[in-house]
Design a protein around this motif. Structure first.
Motif, PDB file in Angstrom:
ATOM      1  N   ALA A 131       0.697  -1.204  -0.049  1.00 29.88           N
ATOM      2  CA  ALA A 131       0.057   0.053  -0.081  1.00 29.88           C
ATOM      3  C   ALA A 131       0.900   1.394  -0.015  1.00 29.88           C
ATOM      4  CB  ALA A 131      -1.041   0.030   1.181  1.00 29.88           C
ATOM      5  N   PHE A 132       2.191   1.194  -0.711  1.00 32.53           N
ATOM      6  CA  PHE A 132       2.928   2.355  -0.720  1.00 32.53           C
ATOM      7  C   PHE A 132       2.700   2.956  -2.273  1.00 32.53           C
ATOM      8  CE2 PHE A 132       7.237   4.287  -2.053  1.00 32.53           C
ATOM      9  CZ  PHE A 132       7.392   4.808  -0.936  1.00 32.53           C
ATOM     10  N   CYS A 133       2.840   4.427  -2.199  1.00 31.37           N
ATOM     11  CA  CYS A 133       2.613   4.998  -3.322  1.00 31.37           C
ATOM     12  C   CYS A 133       3.963   5.343  -3.943  1.00 31.37           C
ATOM     13  CB  CYS A 133       1.601   6.431  -3.136  1.00 31.37           C
ATOM     14  SG  CYS A 133       1.382   7.207  -4.749  1.00 31.37           S
ATOM     15  N   PRO A 134       4.513   4.854  -4.986  1.00 28.12           N
ATOM     16  CA  PRO A 134       5.745   5.252  -5.549  1.00 28.12           C
ATOM     17  C   PRO A 134       5.693   6.941  -5.785  1.00 28.12           C
ATOM     18  CG  PRO A 134       5.078   3.379  -6.364  1.00 28.12           C
ATOM     19  CD  PRO A 134       3.887   3.911  -5.633  1.00 28.12           C
ATOM     20  N   LEU A 135       4.724   7.427  -6.462  1.00 25.62           N
ATOM     21  CA  LEU A 135       4.495   8.691  -6.769  1.00 25.62           C
ATOM     22  C   LEU A 135       4.747   9.716  -5.770  1.00 25.62           C
ATOM     23  CD1 LEU A 135       4.307  10.620  -9.186  1.00 25.62           C
ATOM     24  CD2 LEU A 135       1.635  10.676  -8.324  1.00 25.62           C
ATOM     25  N   THR A 136       3.923   9.673  -4.548  1.00 26.38           N
ATOM     26  CA  THR A 136       4.203  10.396  -3.410  1.00 26.38           C
ATOM     27  C   THR A 136       4.767  10.104  -2.218  1.00 26.38           C
ATOM     28  OG1 THR A 136       2.102   9.755  -2.442  1.00 26.38           O
ATOM     29  CG2 THR A 136       1.817  11.466  -4.086  1.00 26.38           C
ATOM     30  N   GLU A 137       5.460   8.901  -2.393  1.00 29.45           N
ATOM     31  CA  GLU A 137       6.184   8.148  -1.243  1.00 29.45           C
ATOM     32  C   GLU A 137       5.321   8.154   0.035  1.00 29.45           C
ATOM     33  OE1 GLU A 137      10.099  10.199  -1.283  1.00 29.45           O
ATOM     34  OE2 GLU A 137      10.743   9.046  -3.078  1.00 29.45           O
ATOM     35  N   CYS A 138       4.126   7.937   0.016  1.00 29.18           N
ATOM     36  CA  CYS A 138       3.142   7.669   1.142  1.00 29.18           C
ATOM     37  C   CYS A 138       2.886   6.286   1.460  1.00 29.18           C
ATOM     38  CB  CYS A 138       2.211   8.856   0.881  1.00 29.18           C
ATOM     39  SG  CYS A 138       2.371  10.471   1.059  1.00 29.18           S
TER      40      CYS A 138
END
Length: 385
Positions: free
Chosen positions: A351-358
């Protein structure tokens, strides 16, 4: 409404923590009204987007029948491989796995794979290792071949436990033909469903049994309202506690909750759940009875659900609805196997977002401002970084 949703659940090929759904909420309706609107809407979409005529009404299947025949509440009907209950034959064998299971109240089920006798030992051993990896004890199997005089008999694997007429009984019970392979699973009903559902899907995919360009829409209906929680030793609601039970089941609500059916329904396409919905409770008395069954006193229920019970006190129309997963629809219409392919910024399996690093670490100052403290284990991990 078209709603953007966030949900904390395990990620799979057809799940993302952030997704879009089409919500329908309708007043003065019952199950048939909701199903009719959804069927006509989906049929229209399939015609407009990919030029496919989808006949209506869609097929309907009771939840109990789906679990009995497919081991899943979202079966893919593009191929066969039904689960067959062979407990009556299995109880006559000397195979301890079968007899012990039946003595404990379990079941023995089988899948008959057409032409499966050609499967190599390496392939069957591989399947056994894989199914053990998801918790099964093993994968008993045998081949069906023509013996002396052309009479069908079972060979290899567990065939030694099915001698003579017993083997013939098993062949008849499964409807097997020359060259087929029989796979078995024994245990609690839920476990057998889990393992044979996995096997059914795996066999169909690997042996290329799934036809292209076929759309099998299906409604799953008449789901149980309650299920027994072994952990809590009480009945819990299977869907949610605001779902209306079938009218004819209301007299047995307290006396036989396991037999009560809920007015909820899932729309399934080719083994993928497109959406789920229900008719809501609009009668305050029924809602109060449900809360009592779940262990809430009238006072506790009023404290937790004041707004709902007050509104129902003044009257509410019969109402219900359904939510369709827009991303899943797009995935299937585009003939893709993963929802990630139709999601603009998909999250990883963690569930990690590579774009926003969230999500990312929150510093101590922010936590102090919000009055949030971390447990000792989390603090230790932060210090170790």
């Amino acid at each position: 409404q078209i709603a953007r949703c966030f949900r904390d659940e395990d990620l799979r090929a057809d799940r993302q923590p952030e997704f879009t759904q089409v919500d329908l909420e309708m007043a003065f309706v019952d199950v048939d009204n909701v199903l009719d609107v959804v069927e006509r809407s989906l049929s229209y979409v399939w015609k407009q987007v990919i030029g496919v005529d989808v006949p209506t009404p869609f097929r309907r299947m009771r939840y109990d029948d789906a679990m009995r025949d497919y081991g899943s509440d979202k079966p893919d009907l593009r191929y066969g491989l039904k689960l067959i209950d062979v407990s009556e034959v299995a109880r006559k064998t000397d195979f301890k796995v079968f007899t012990d299971t039946i003595a404990k109240g379990g079941v023995v089920k089988a899948i008959c794979l057409p032409g499966g006798a050609e499967m190599t030992r390496k392939e069957s051993d591989g399947l056994t290792a894989e199914i053990q990896g998801i918790g099964a004890g093993g994968l008993p199997l045998c081949k069906v071949v023509a013996g002396a005089g052309g009479k069908l008999e079972v060979q290899t694997g567990m065939a030694k436990f099915l001698p003579g007429d017993l083997g013939s009984e098993m062949i008849q019970a499964t409807g097997a033909n020359n060259g087929d392979m029989l796979f078995f699973s024994a245990g609690k009903f839920a476990d057998v469903c889990k393992y044979l559902n996995w096997l059914r899907i795996t066999l169909a995919e690997r042996r290329k049994m799934i036809p292209k360009g076929r759309w099998e829409f299906l409604w799953i209906i008449d789901m149980p309202a309650f299920e027994w929680s072994e952990d809590e030793k009480r009945w819990v609601f299977m869907h949610h506690p605001f779902t209306m039970p079938h009218d004819e089941d209301l007299p047995i609500l307290e006396s036989d909750p396991g037999a009560v059916r809920a007015k909820c329904y899932d729309i399934v396409l080719n083994g993928v759940e497109l959406g789920s919905g229900s008719i809501r409770i609009h009668d305050r008395n029924v809602q109060s009875r449900i809360f009592r069954m779940l262990g809430l006193s009238d006072e506790q229920a009023m404290a937790k659900f004041t707004h709902l019970l007050t509104a129902l006190q003044y009257g509410a129309p019969p109402h219900g609805g359904l939510a369709l997963g827009l991303d899943r629809m797009a995935m299937l219409l585009a003939d893709l196997s993963s929802i990630r392919e139709v999601t603009a910024f998909p999250k990883t399996q963690k569930a990690f977002c590579p774009l926003t690093e969230c999500p990312s670490d929150v510093d101590g100052k922010q936590l102090d401002e919000l009055g949030i403290d971390l447990n000792a284990a989390t603090k230790a991990k932060r210090k170790a970084k």
